[in-house]
Structure formats: structure tokens, C-alpha cells
Scaffold this active site. Structure first.
Site, PDB file in Angstrom:
ATOM      1  N   GLU A   1      25.285  -6.028 -10.880  1.00  0.00           N
ATOM      2  CA  GLU A   1      26.124  -6.873 -11.735  1.00  0.00           C
ATOM      3  C   GLU A   1      25.349  -7.947 -12.487  1.00  0.00           C
ATOM      4  O   GLU A   1      25.821  -9.090 -12.582  1.00  0.00           O
ATOM      5  CB  GLU A   1      27.209  -7.509 -10.869  1.00  0.00           C
ATOM      6  CG  GLU A   1      26.719  -8.500  -9.787  1.00  0.00           C
ATOM      7  CD  GLU A   1      26.384  -7.886  -8.446  1.00  0.00           C
ATOM      8  OE1 GLU A   1      26.016  -6.686  -8.404  1.00  0.00           O
ATOM      9  OE2 GLU A   1      26.469  -8.581  -7.428  1.00  0.00           O
TER      10      GLU A   1
ATOM     11  N   GLU B   1      31.157  -8.813  -2.300  1.00  0.00           N
ATOM     12  CA  GLU B   1      31.454  -7.376  -2.364  1.00  0.00           C
ATOM     13  C   GLU B   1      32.882  -7.024  -1.945  1.00  0.00           C
ATOM     14  O   GLU B   1      33.479  -6.102  -2.502  1.00  0.00           O
ATOM     15  CB  GLU B   1      30.439  -6.581  -1.523  1.00  0.00           C
ATOM     16  CG  GLU B   1      28.988  -6.725  -1.999  1.00  0.00           C
ATOM     17  CD  GLU B   1      28.748  -6.256  -3.435  1.00  0.00           C
ATOM     18  OE1 GLU B   1      29.615  -5.565  -4.003  1.00  0.00           O
ATOM     19  OE2 GLU B   1      27.674  -6.595  -3.987  1.00  0.00           O
TER      20      GLU B   1
ATOM     21  N   HIS C   1      32.488  -8.127 -10.597  1.00  0.00           N
ATOM     22  CA  HIS C   1      31.531  -9.122 -10.084  1.00  0.00           C
ATOM     23  C   HIS C   1      31.380 -10.310 -11.038  1.00  0.00           C
ATOM     24  O   HIS C   1      30.920 -11.380 -10.617  1.00  0.00           O
ATOM     25  CB  HIS C   1      30.154  -8.488  -9.899  1.00  0.00           C
ATOM     26  CG  HIS C   1      29.925  -7.880  -8.545  1.00  0.00           C
ATOM     27  ND1 HIS C   1      30.107  -8.574  -7.375  1.00  0.00           N
ATOM     28  CD2 HIS C   1      29.501  -6.641  -8.183  1.00  0.00           C
ATOM     29  CE1 HIS C   1      29.800  -7.783  -6.351  1.00  0.00           C
ATOM     30  NE2 HIS C   1      29.430  -6.604  -6.811  1.00  0.00           N
TER      31      HIS C   1
ATOM     32  N   HIS D   1      33.777  -2.028 -10.888  1.00  0.00           N
ATOM     33  CA  HIS D   1      33.167  -2.815  -9.809  1.00  0.00           C
ATOM     34  C   HIS D   1      32.169  -3.838 -10.365  1.00  0.00           C
ATOM     35  O   HIS D   1      32.248  -5.031 -10.049  1.00  0.00           O
ATOM     36  CB  HIS D   1      32.487  -1.865  -8.815  1.00  0.00           C
ATOM     37  CG  HIS D   1      31.818  -2.551  -7.664  1.00  0.00           C
ATOM     38  ND1 HIS D   1      32.394  -2.670  -6.422  1.00  0.00           N
ATOM     39  CD2 HIS D   1      30.620  -3.174  -7.581  1.00  0.00           C
ATOM     40  CE1 HIS D   1      31.574  -3.345  -5.630  1.00  0.00           C
ATOM     41  NE2 HIS D   1      30.476  -3.646  -6.312  1.00  0.00           N
ATOM     42  N   GLU D   2      31.246  -3.365 -11.187  1.00  0.00           N
ATOM     43  CA  GLU D   2      30.222  -4.302 -11.695  1.00  0.00           C
ATOM     44  C   GLU D   2      30.857  -5.356 -12.608  1.00  0.00           C
ATOM     45  O   GLU D   2      30.454  -6.514 -12.603  1.00  0.00           O
ATOM     46  CB  GLU D   2      29.093  -3.550 -12.407  1.00  0.00           C
ATOM     47  CG  GLU D   2      28.378  -2.502 -11.552  1.00  0.00           C
ATOM     48  CD  GLU D   2      28.002  -2.947 -10.149  1.00  0.00           C
ATOM     49  OE1 GLU D   2      27.810  -4.156  -9.932  1.00  0.00           O
ATOM     50  OE2 GLU D   2      27.932  -2.078  -9.253  1.00  0.00           O
TER      51      GLU D   2
ATOM     52  N   TYR E   1      32.171  -4.332   1.786  1.00  0.00           N
ATOM     53  CA  TYR E   1      32.915  -3.769   0.659  1.00  0.00           C
ATOM     54  C   TYR E   1      34.346  -3.416   1.069  1.00  0.00           C
ATOM     55  O   TYR E   1      35.310  -4.072   0.657  1.00  0.00           O
ATOM     56  CB  TYR E   1      32.221  -2.488   0.170  1.00  0.00           C
ATOM     57  CG  TYR E   1      30.899  -2.714  -0.514  1.00  0.00           C
ATOM     58  CD1 TYR E   1      30.793  -2.656  -1.895  1.00  0.00           C
ATOM     59  CD2 TYR E   1      29.737  -2.978   0.208  1.00  0.00           C
ATOM     60  CE1 TYR E   1      29.576  -2.852  -2.545  1.00  0.00           C
ATOM     61  CE2 TYR E   1      28.520  -3.172  -0.427  1.00  0.00           C
ATOM     62  CZ  TYR E   1      28.449  -3.108  -1.804  1.00  0.00           C
ATOM     63  OH  TYR E   1      27.253  -3.311  -2.433  1.00  0.00           O
TER      64      TYR E   1
ATOM     65  N   ASP F   1      18.489  -5.982   3.108  1.00  0.00           N
ATOM     66  CA  ASP F   1      18.395  -4.613   2.573  1.00  0.00           C
ATOM     67  C   ASP F   1      18.610  -3.554   3.655  1.00  0.00           C
ATOM     68  O   ASP F   1      19.010  -2.436   3.376  1.00  0.00           O
ATOM     69  CB  ASP F   1      16.998  -4.351   1.980  1.00  0.00           C
ATOM     70  CG  ASP F   1      16.772  -5.121   0.692  1.00  0.00           C
ATOM     71  OD1 ASP F   1      17.762  -5.570   0.089  1.00  0.00           O
ATOM     72  OD2 ASP F   1      15.597  -5.259   0.295  1.00  0.00           O
TER      73      ASP F   1
HETATM   74  N1  BES Z   1      25.487  -5.959  -5.982  1.00  0.00           N
HETATM   75  C1  BES Z   1      25.632  -4.623  -5.566  1.00  0.00           C
HETATM   76  C2  BES Z   1      24.333  -3.952  -5.268  1.00  0.00           C
HETATM   77  C3  BES Z   1      23.551  -4.608  -4.168  1.00  0.00           C
HETATM   78  C4  BES Z   1      24.166  -5.081  -3.020  1.00  0.00           C
HETATM   79  C5  BES Z   1      22.190  -4.729  -4.294  1.00  0.00           C
HETATM   80  C6  BES Z   1      23.410  -5.694  -2.021  1.00  0.00           C
HETATM   81  C7  BES Z   1      21.432  -5.321  -3.302  1.00  0.00           C
HETATM   82  C8  BES Z   1      22.043  -5.813  -2.164  1.00  0.00           C
HETATM   83  C9  BES Z   1      26.413  -3.797  -6.577  1.00  0.00           C
HETATM   84  O1  BES Z   1      27.449  -4.479  -7.188  1.00  0.00           O
HETATM   85  C10 BES Z   1      27.079  -2.697  -5.819  1.00  0.00           C
HETATM   86  O2  BES Z   1      27.872  -3.016  -4.983  1.00  0.00           O
HETATM   87  N2  BES Z   1      26.761  -1.471  -6.106  1.00  0.00           N
HETATM   88  C11 BES Z   1      27.391  -0.341  -5.483  1.00  0.00           C
HETATM   89  C12 BES Z   1      28.588   0.018  -6.319  1.00  0.00           C
HETATM   90  C13 BES Z   1      29.672   0.773  -5.654  1.00  0.00           C
HETATM   91  C14 BES Z   1      30.201   0.130  -4.426  1.00  0.00           C
HETATM   92  C15 BES Z   1      30.794   0.998  -6.639  1.00  0.00           C
HETATM   93  C16 BES Z   1      26.391   0.788  -5.441  1.00  0.00           C
HETATM   94  O3  BES Z   1      25.316   0.632  -6.019  1.00  0.00           O
HETATM   95  O4  BES Z   1      26.638   1.803  -4.811  1.00  0.00           O
HETATM   96 ZN    ZN Z   2      28.982  -4.874  -5.759  1.00  0.00          ZN
END
Ligand code: BES
Ligand code: ZN
Length: 643
Positions: free
Chosen positions: A314, A361, A342, A338-339, A424, A416
Site C-alpha cells: 500500500e 491489516e 490501506h 485491499h491496497e 487479516y 517477516d
Molecule cells: N501491507 C501488506 C503487505 C505486507 C504485510 C508486507 C506485512 C510486509 C509485512 C499488504 O497490504 C498486503 O496485505 N498484501 C496482501 C494482500 C492480500 C491480503 C489481499 C498480499 O500481498 O498477499
Molecule cells: Zn494489507
């Protein structure tokens, strides 16, 4: 209750949210951050710390000392050298002291080569502390009295954890190299020396020098009409946490999708992307209407090469998006919702520490469902909610109890390594329960106020809970209870009585699947004409663990699953293929693993393959071939499966 000590220390607190200076988190900090930093360094290994109480609002993943000296603005000047895979140049930081005698600013770095630190062009003393394998290396700078700006000249390592350098062969166009950064959770420090904590917000400007043929874009003001001359300037006037600073460079073109929305992508994917995501403008409008004004001016998408390790990120004004969701039928566009969401939950109101990630999330996942319902209707919403719920249930079966808690204890752990559906889908389900109890209209009004009250602030779980106490719990004492809310936030699993999403359309799929499994109908005779991707995913994801070679061949012959162009369906099918060692799908599996770097799609496949010696050998071959093209995060997440 597991976190009783935590609740006791952080519970009653006053907050005057509208009076908070925008640079501060809304939780009082008792210990100086520089002292904390030392503990944070040790905490990666210290068991004693892990059994002590968690200090809400303390960032266990940063060495920085914002409570003493806080960085408020960044001026970046960087040159991207694709020959050496290095970014080099300078970061000028503007700082604010909380008392005049605080002259030491502590920054986060990881594998940076610092050549000088200057104030008004004069060198000043600086000290690199001990490197922590997870957190990087603190950089302490002694500022002359009263000085409020320092310039750090540096270059990044070719292995910087937050930067991926792609060769032309790894791009869609095959002609030009590509670079992108991914700062969340704690990788900004690998390409900028700064206070890499989500509770430190900065405004920024940047000048980026690139080879002339390439375009640079950032999570900031992007001018679609800028001349391609190898020098690009950006400003981000709203204060953002460091994990939202992002840069990409490549052979990028822009196509508008609406008044405030457009797409950047390599030329060969531009049209398909603009078509696939053409509803973005409508999503932006309905979200504003329901949750309040969009605070970030434009909302554009950047389509990355397939090695991008996430579905989306995002980055403000410019979400970074995997190309694996361009399915041709808008079936996977909930990622865009989703993005975009955010922009409210995450970018406007931000988690203060990674423990509070569910505030980003969970709220975003809740908003995503709501946006999808507003744009695509109730039926699609119900299907996506069931699929999300099943993902959550699967995770809960696999995770340790302590990892099923929304306000998770991340001390001594790298965020990570703890990625799951808990923040989520469990977070979203919690909000759904509140909505069900007090009514949608009331809950929407609450959320709109919440986004306004905490705009441009970083908040902790306890700040949110205190806010709930003063608002909804006071307003609806007969509908909501503190005990129930604490169960959601501090206990593992899904609380009994939580809402369970259902979809009639999926009930029919269950009937069909059962009939096929019982031999009552042949696969070719199943009427799939009206099935969307969601039906296919539900059909496949709920197959029994074991299927015969004949059953698999029958499904494949009837539905050409091995050659499906939908990456999510391919994922579900390949999971079944691996679990049952269905060899006719293995060429596709190999190609899939080598081409795609999106962790959510490849990691479960590696995990499943690693369960047998033969599967592991196959995984190792694919991994070795894929590795030069994988992002550092994807390598880290999967190398354990092929050792
Ligand atoms: N912000 C996150 C990605 C993220 C989370 C990166 C934690 C590093 C640490 C992003 O918004 C996200 O949630 N991406 C998901 C999207 C999905 C749930 C629709 C993904 O990449 O799978
Ligand atoms: Zn996210």
C-alpha cells in the site's frame, strides 16, 4: 488470560486524540528509547525479556530514539547504478529534540556503507553500534547544539534486504533492468538511514537519478507527464512512516483509469492492467463516501514484475501490485480494494508497532470486503468472505496458539517470519462481529470518526481499545462487552459465537463435489459454465486430502486445470497435485515456481513439496533455478524447505 500483565500496565489511559502532535504516538513512553534500543538488540536472544511484560507502544524492532530526538523530514538524493546494484547519494534528515540537551540521534541502518555524516558541511562524529542479525546496526550521531539537520552520505549493499535489482531478462519487456523497494516491515533501513519505526512519521522530498531510458516512481507525488531525462523529483507532503517509503525504476509507462487513478506498468502489460483494474476509481469513490475523504491526492497502481514478493503493498499514492492478479476477468481485484483501503487503515491511521499490525491489516481486510460488496454485490462478497474464513481456519490448525493472538508478542522475532491470516481475517471477523452487534450504519459512522480522530497518527492496540471504551462500549453497553473484546484481541483462536460467513452458491459446489467424489457424476458432466474463479477455488480447496491418480486425471482432462491461466486456481490445483504426487502437473509446477515470486503463492507449494524426499529434491531444483530471480524475502521464507 495470557496477557494479563500487559493489560494491567497499559489499560487505563487518557487520550486526547485531536490534541496530539501529529508526530507522536498516542501512548506514553516511560523509558528512554535509546536505553530501550540496547534491550531491543539483546531481546533477539534474551529469554528473560520474553517472559516479562510487553511494553505497549515500545518498538522492539528499531534502535531509534524518537522520544529524545525525532526525525520529522527527509530529503533524499540517490543515484541508481544498475551495474553495481547500488543506490548511492545522501539522506538529509531534519530532527526535533524533545529537550534542548538531547544531542544524540539514533538511526536504523542495515548493510549501509556510510561515507560521511555532516552538519552544515562539517563532519560530525558518528558511531555504528553492533550489528544485530535481524535488526541491523544502530547509527548514533552527535549533533552540534541546536543543529536540526544532518546529512548522511551512503550507498546501499547489492544485497540490501529491501531492494530488488532485476536484470532485463526478469522483466516483461526484456530490454531494460528494473528496481523496486519493499520496506515493510523493517527494510527501509537497508536503503535509507532513518528511524525505521512505524511510530516515526516523516514528510519527504527525493531526487532520483536513473539511466535516461528509465522512469522512476515513488510513494509520493508522481507526475505522469514528466520528461524522461534520468532525473526525477518527488515530494510527499503528508507525514508517512518509513515502511511506506518506496521507489521503483523501470521502463514504465502511464495510463489513466479515471480522474484520480491510473496505472504505471511496463508497456506490454499496461493495457491489460488498466482494463483489469478499471474499477479502481469507483472503489475510491465508494470508500470515500463510506469512510471519509481520501487524504492522499492521487491513487495510482504500479504493476511490478512477477518476482514481487507480495500481492500488493500500500505505498501511499502508488500501490505496488503483483502482475499475477491480472487474470483477464477482474476475478482477483479484491487485492486492489485491499491496497486502496490501506489509504485509510494503515497509511492514514498507522500501527505504532508490528505487534499492532492487525490495526492495519484487520481493518483493511474488513474494509476490503465492504468495498467489494459495494462494487460487485452481495453474492461475490459472501463467496470471498467464505474463502477468507477458510484460509483463517487452515492457519489456525497449523499455527501455535501464541501466534493466533491479534496483539501478538513479537519480541525477539522478525515480523517477516510471523506472516499469517490472523491479523487479516481474524481482525476483520472481530470488526464484523461489532458491526453485526451495533448495526452497519452505526459502525460505519464509528469508523469514519476513527479515521478522522487518528489521522496521520500511529496508534497501539491499547489506544484503540481505550478509544472503543470511550465510544462504542459507552454507547452500546448492552450490545458490547469489554470481556468479549479482550477475548478477541488477547486470546488465541476464533472466539465461540463469532460470525461465520456462508454462501448459498458454495453450498451448491459442496453438493456437486460430493456427487463427483461418490462417482454419481463425471467431471465432464458438471455444469461449470457459470462458475467464477471463486467457485473453482472453493471446489478445489475443499477436496479431500487424498485423490486417486484416476480422479486427478479426470478433473484435469475435463477442466484443463494444469494449464489454467488463473494463478490462484493454478495454485489450488498445484497444491492438490503435490499432495497426491500427480506428475502430469509437475512441469507446470516447476514453471510456476520459477516464474512467480509472490510468497503467498509459492511458499505453501514449497512446504508441501518438502514433506517427501522426492518432492524436496524437485523443490530444490526449482528453487535453485528460481533463486536469482527471487526477492530476498521469498528466498528467506522458502530456503528452509529445500535444505
Ligand atoms: N501491507 C501488506 C503487505 C505486507 C504485510 C508486507 C506485512 C510486509 C509485512 C499488504 O497490504 C498486503 O496485505 N498484501 C496482501 C494482500 C492480500 C491480503 C489481499 C498480499 O500481498 O498477499
Ligand atoms: Zn494489507
Amino acid at each position: 488470560m495470557k496477557n494479563i500483565g500487559w493489560v494491567a500496565i497499559c489499560a487505563p489511559m487518557l487520550f486526547a486524540c485531536s490534541e496530539q502532535p501529529s508526530q507522536e504516538i498516542t501512548t506514553p513512553s516511560t523509558v528512554s528509547d535509546s536505553a530501550d534500543s540496547k534491550i531491543a538488540a539483546e531481546s533477539a536472544v534474551s529469554k528473560v525479556d520474553v517472559i516479562s511484560e510487553i511494553e505497549a507502544g515500545k518498538d522492539y524492532h528499531s534502535f531509534a530514539n524518537p522520544s529524545e530526538v525525532r526525525v520529522t523530514h527527509l530529503d533524499l538524493d540517490l543515484t541508481a547504478d544498475f551495474e553495481t546494484s547500488k543506490l548511492s547519494g545522501s539522506a538529509t534528515l531534519t530532527v526535533e529534540r524533545s529537550a534542548p540537551n538531547f544531542n544524540t540521534v539514533v538511526l536504523d541502518t542495515r548493510a549501509l556503507d556510510i561515507t560521511s555524516v555532516t552538519v552544515n558541511d562539517e563532519a560530525v562524529p558518528f558511531d555504528m553500534g553492533d550489528a544485530d542479525p535481524e535488526l541491523g546496526t544502530p547509527l548514533s550521531v552527535e549533533l552540534p547544539e541546536g543543529a536540526d539537520k544532518l546529512t548522511i552520505a551512503y550507498s546501499t549493499s547489492p544485497e540490501a534486504s529491501g531492494v530488488q535489482w532485476l536484470t532485463p531478462a526478469q522483466t516483461a519487456g526484456k530490454q531494460h533492468p528494473f528496481l523496486f523497494t519493499q520496506a515493510q516491515a523493517m527494510h527501509a533501513r537497508s536503503f535509507i538511514p532513518l528511524q525505521d519505526s512505524p511510530q516515526v512519521r516523516v514528510t519527504y522530498t527525493a531526487t532520483i537519478h536513473t539511466p535516461e531510458a528509465l522512469l522512476a516512481v515513488m510513494s509520493a507525488s508522481n507526475d505522469p507527464t514528466t520528461a524522461r531525462d534520468g532525473e526525477y523529483s518527488f515530494t510527499m507532503p503528508q507525514p508517512v512512516p518509513s515502511y511506506l517509503i518506496a521507489l521503483a525504476i523501470g521502463d514504465l509507462k502511464f495510463k489513466p483509469m479515471g480522474e484520480r487513478t491510473g496505472v504505471y506498468a511496463e508497456p506490454s502489460v499496461l493495457d491489460a492492467a488498466a482494463k483489469e483494474f478499471e474499477d479502481t476509481e469507483a472503489m475510491l469513490e465508494v470508500t470515500e463516501k463510506t469512510y471519509g475523504p481520501y487524504q492522499w491526492d492521487r491513487y495510482d497502481l504500479l504493476i511490478l514484475p512477477p518476482s514481487f514478493p507480495f500481492g500488493g503493498m500500500e505505498n501511499p499514492r502508488l500501490s505496488f501490485i503483483t502482475p499475477t492478479v491480472i487474470a483477464g476477468d477482474k476475478s482477483l481485484v479484491s487485492l486492489i480494494a485491499h491496497e486502496l483501503a490501506h489509504s485509510w487503515s494503515g497509511n492514514t491511521v498507522t500501527n505504532a508497532t508490528w505487534r499492532d499490525l492487525w490495526l492495519n491489516e484487520g481493518f483493511t481486510t474488513y474494509l476490503t470486503y465492504r468495498i467489494m460488496e459495494m462494487i460487485y454485490g452481495h453474492e461475490r462478497f459472501k463467496k470471498e468472505a467464505v474463502l477468507g474464513y477458510q484460509d483463517l481456519q487452515n492457519d489456525i490448525q497449523a499455527l501455535n496458539e501464541e501466534d493466533e493472538i491479534l496483539a501478538i508478542d513479537l519480541r525477539g522475532r522478525n515480523p517477516d517470519d510471523v506472516f499469517s491470516n490472523i491479523p487479516y481475517e481474524k481482525g476483520a471477523l472481530f470488526l464484523r462481529e461489532i458491526e453485526n452487534k451495533i448495526g452497519r450504519k452505526n459502525f460505519d459512522a464509528f469508523l469514519m470518526q476513527y479515521f478522522e480522530d487518528f489521522a496521520f497518527k500511529s496508534i497501539t492496540t491499547d489506544t484503540f481499545l481505550a478509544y472503543l471504551d470511550e465510544t462504542l462500549l459507552a454507547q452500546y453497553p448492552d450490545k458490547l462487552s469489554k470481556a468479549r473484546i479482550d477475548t478477541w484481541v488477547f486470546e488465541p483462536g476464533i472466539p465461540e459465537g463469532a460470525p461465520v460467513p456462508v454462501s448459498d452458491a458454495f453450498d451448491k459446489i459442496d453438493t456437486t463435489r460430493s456427487a463427483w467424489l461418490a462417482g454419481e457424476v463425471e467431471a465432464v458432466n458438471i455444469d461449470t459454465e457459470l462458475w467464477t474463479v471463486h467457485e473453482w477455488l472453493y471446489f478445489l480447496n475443499n477436496m479431500p486430502n487424498e485423490l486417486s491418480a484416476q480422479q486427478l486425471a479426470e478433473l484435469d482432462a475435463a477442466f484443463s486445470l494444469t494449464t489454467t491461466q488463473n494463478n490462484e486456481i493454478a495454485h489450488s490445483w498445484l497444491m492438490i497435485a503435490v499432495a497426491n504426487e500427480y506428475k502430469p502437473a509437475y512441469d507446470r509446477l516447476y514453471e510456476y515456481l520459477v516464474k512467480i515470486g509472490r510468497n503467498k503463492l509459492v511458499k505453501p507449494l514449497y512446504r508441501e513439496l518438502s514433506k517427501t524426499p522426492e518432492g524436496k529434491a524437485f523443490a530444490k531444483r526449482a528453487f535453485e533455478e528460481a533463486k536469482p530471480g527471487y526477492h530476498p524475502l521469498t528466498i528467506r521464507a522458502n530456503e528452509g524447505f529445500v535444505e
